[in-house]
Design a protein around this motif. Structure first.
Motif, PDB file in Angstrom:
ATOM      1  N   THR A  41       0.867  -1.164   0.000  1.00 43.04           N
ATOM      2  CA  THR A  41       0.000   0.000   0.000  1.00 43.04           C
ATOM      3  C   THR A  41       0.905   1.216   0.000  1.00 43.04           C
ATOM      4  N   LEU A  42       1.029   1.843  -1.148  1.00 42.36           N
ATOM      5  CA  LEU A  42       1.976   2.942  -1.328  1.00 42.36           C
ATOM      6  C   LEU A  42       1.246   4.260  -1.498  1.00 42.36           C
ATOM      7  N   PRO A  43       1.870   5.375  -1.183  1.00 38.21           N
ATOM      8  CA  PRO A  43       3.231   5.479  -0.677  1.00 38.21           C
ATOM      9  C   PRO A  43       3.298   5.207   0.816  1.00 38.21           C
ATOM     10  N   LEU A  44       4.505   4.824   1.251  1.00 38.57           N
ATOM     11  CA  LEU A  44       4.788   4.704   2.678  1.00 38.57           C
ATOM     12  C   LEU A  44       5.576   5.940   3.071  1.00 38.57           C
ATOM     13  N   LYS A  45       5.144   6.579   4.151  1.00 33.89           N
ATOM     14  CA  LYS A  45       5.777   7.828   4.589  1.00 33.89           C
ATOM     15  C   LYS A  45       5.549   7.985   6.081  1.00 33.89           C
ATOM     16  N   VAL A  46       6.087   9.066   6.642  1.00 34.12           N
ATOM     17  CA  VAL A  46       5.920   9.309   8.073  1.00 34.12           C
ATOM     18  C   VAL A  46       4.434   9.204   8.427  1.00 34.12           C
ATOM     19  N   GLY A  47       4.150   8.384   9.427  1.00 37.40           N
ATOM     20  CA  GLY A  47       2.777   8.143   9.858  1.00 37.40           C
ATOM     21  C   GLY A  47       2.218   6.806   9.393  1.00 37.40           C
ATOM     22  N   SER A  48       2.851   6.207   8.362  1.00 35.94           N
ATOM     23  CA  SER A  48       2.396   4.893   7.889  1.00 35.94           C
ATOM     24  C   SER A  48       2.726   3.833   8.928  1.00 35.94           C
ATOM     25  N   LYS A  49       1.925   2.783   8.961  1.00 42.55           N
ATOM     26  CA  LYS A  49       2.133   1.690   9.908  1.00 42.55           C
ATOM     27  C   LYS A  49       1.833   0.364   9.233  1.00 42.55           C
ATOM     28  N   GLY A  50       2.451  -0.702   9.732  1.00 43.79           N
ATOM     29  CA  GLY A  50       2.099  -2.025   9.253  1.00 43.79           C
ATOM     30  C   GLY A  50       3.267  -2.860   8.764  1.00 43.79           C
ATOM     31  N   ALA A  51       2.888  -3.997   8.173  1.00 44.07           N
ATOM     32  CA  ALA A  51       3.869  -4.983   7.724  1.00 44.07           C
ATOM     33  C   ALA A  51       4.763  -4.446   6.609  1.00 44.07           C
ATOM     34  N   ASP A  52       4.208  -3.632   5.712  1.00 38.15           N
ATOM     35  CA  ASP A  52       5.028  -3.071   4.635  1.00 38.15           C
ATOM     36  C   ASP A  52       6.103  -2.147   5.207  1.00 38.15           C
ATOM     37  N   VAL A  53       5.753  -1.397   6.233  1.00 37.46           N
ATOM     38  CA  VAL A  53       6.735  -0.537   6.897  1.00 37.46           C
ATOM     39  C   VAL A  53       7.830  -1.401   7.525  1.00 37.46           C
ATOM     40  N   MET A  54       7.454  -2.514   8.115  1.00 34.81           N
ATOM     41  CA  MET A  54       8.436  -3.417   8.711  1.00 34.81           C
ATOM     42  C   MET A  54       9.409  -3.942   7.646  1.00 34.81           C
ATOM     43  N   THR A  55       8.905  -4.227   6.462  1.00 30.23           N
ATOM     44  CA  THR A  55       9.764  -4.670   5.358  1.00 30.23           C
ATOM     45  C   THR A  55      10.786  -3.590   5.019  1.00 30.23           C
ATOM     46  N   VAL A  56      10.318  -2.351   4.927  1.00 30.47           N
ATOM     47  CA  VAL A  56      11.206  -1.227   4.622  1.00 30.47           C
ATOM     48  C   VAL A  56      12.237  -1.048   5.736  1.00 30.47           C
ATOM     49  N   GLN A  57      11.791  -1.085   6.975  1.00 28.37           N
ATOM     50  CA  GLN A  57      12.700  -0.893   8.098  1.00 28.37           C
ATOM     51  C   GLN A  57      13.802  -1.947   8.117  1.00 28.37           C
ATOM     52  N   ALA A  58      13.451  -3.178   7.836  1.00 28.16           N
ATOM     53  CA  ALA A  58      14.461  -4.241   7.799  1.00 28.16           C
ATOM     54  C   ALA A  58      15.460  -3.981   6.676  1.00 28.16           C
ATOM     55  N   LYS A  59      14.979  -3.508   5.543  1.00 31.75           N
ATOM     56  CA  LYS A  59      15.850  -3.254   4.393  1.00 31.75           C
ATOM     57  C   LYS A  59      16.826  -2.113   4.657  1.00 31.75           C
ATOM     58  N   VAL A  60      16.367  -1.067   5.356  1.00 30.05           N
ATOM     59  CA  VAL A  60      17.230   0.101   5.571  1.00 30.05           C
ATOM     60  C   VAL A  60      17.998   0.036   6.886  1.00 30.05           C
ATOM     61  N   GLY A  61      17.757  -0.992   7.690  1.00 30.43           N
ATOM     62  CA  GLY A  61      18.563  -1.218   8.888  1.00 30.43           C
ATOM     63  C   GLY A  61      18.216  -0.403  10.113  1.00 30.43           C
ATOM     64  N   VAL A  62      16.941  -0.106  10.288  1.00 27.77           N
ATOM     65  CA  VAL A  62      16.518   0.567  11.521  1.00 27.77           C
ATOM     66  C   VAL A  62      15.681  -0.397  12.345  1.00 27.77           C
ATOM     67  N   THR A  63      15.361  -0.005  13.568  1.00 25.25           N
ATOM     68  CA  THR A  63      14.535  -0.831  14.434  1.00 25.25           C
ATOM     69  C   THR A  63      13.213  -1.142  13.740  1.00 25.25           C
ATOM     70  N   VAL A  64      12.882  -2.407  13.701  1.00 21.55           N
ATOM     71  CA  VAL A  64      11.655  -2.856  13.033  1.00 21.55           C
ATOM     72  C   VAL A  64      10.505  -2.846  14.047  1.00 21.55           C
ATOM     73  N   ASP A  65       9.680  -1.794  13.955  1.00 24.17           N
ATOM     74  CA  ASP A  65       8.538  -1.695  14.858  1.00 24.17           C
ATOM     75  C   ASP A  65       7.221  -1.459  14.113  1.00 24.17           C
ATOM     76  N   GLY A  66       7.299  -1.331  12.789  1.00 23.29           N
ATOM     77  CA  GLY A  66       6.090  -1.157  11.990  1.00 23.29           C
ATOM     78  C   GLY A  66       5.529   0.245  11.961  1.00 23.29           C
TER      79      GLY A  66
END
Length: 87
Positions: free
Chosen positions: A26-51
């Protein structure tokens, strides 16, 4: 015979479209977005994965985009998502 081939082709095309939509974020993902897609992005960019897409995720996304030849705006749109999920 031609009619059966056309119907079969249409069914295959429809099935491919359903698979494509089901795997898209569900795009775009930006400040305020939440969920599993955000977790995917966080894992890719190396920050804490909290969704939760906050300022730390945004900064990491900007850095990732810049290092991958994309517009570094901190927003995960279709091009950034495709690049992130291609590998």
């Amino acid at each position: 015979m031609l009619k059966k081939k056309l119907i079969a082709g249409a069914i295959i095309a429809l099935a491919l479209m359903v698979v494509s939509v089901a795997s898209a974020a569900t795009l775009p993902l930006k400040v305020g977005s939440k969920g599993a897609d955000v977790m995917t992005v966080q894992a890719k960019v190396g920050v804490t994965v909290d969704g939760s897409y906050g300022p730390m995720t945004q900064a990491a996304v900007k850095a990732w985009q810049a290092s991958n030849g994309l517009v570094a705006d901190g927003v995960v749109g279709p091009k950034t998502w495709a690049a992130m999920t291609a590998t």
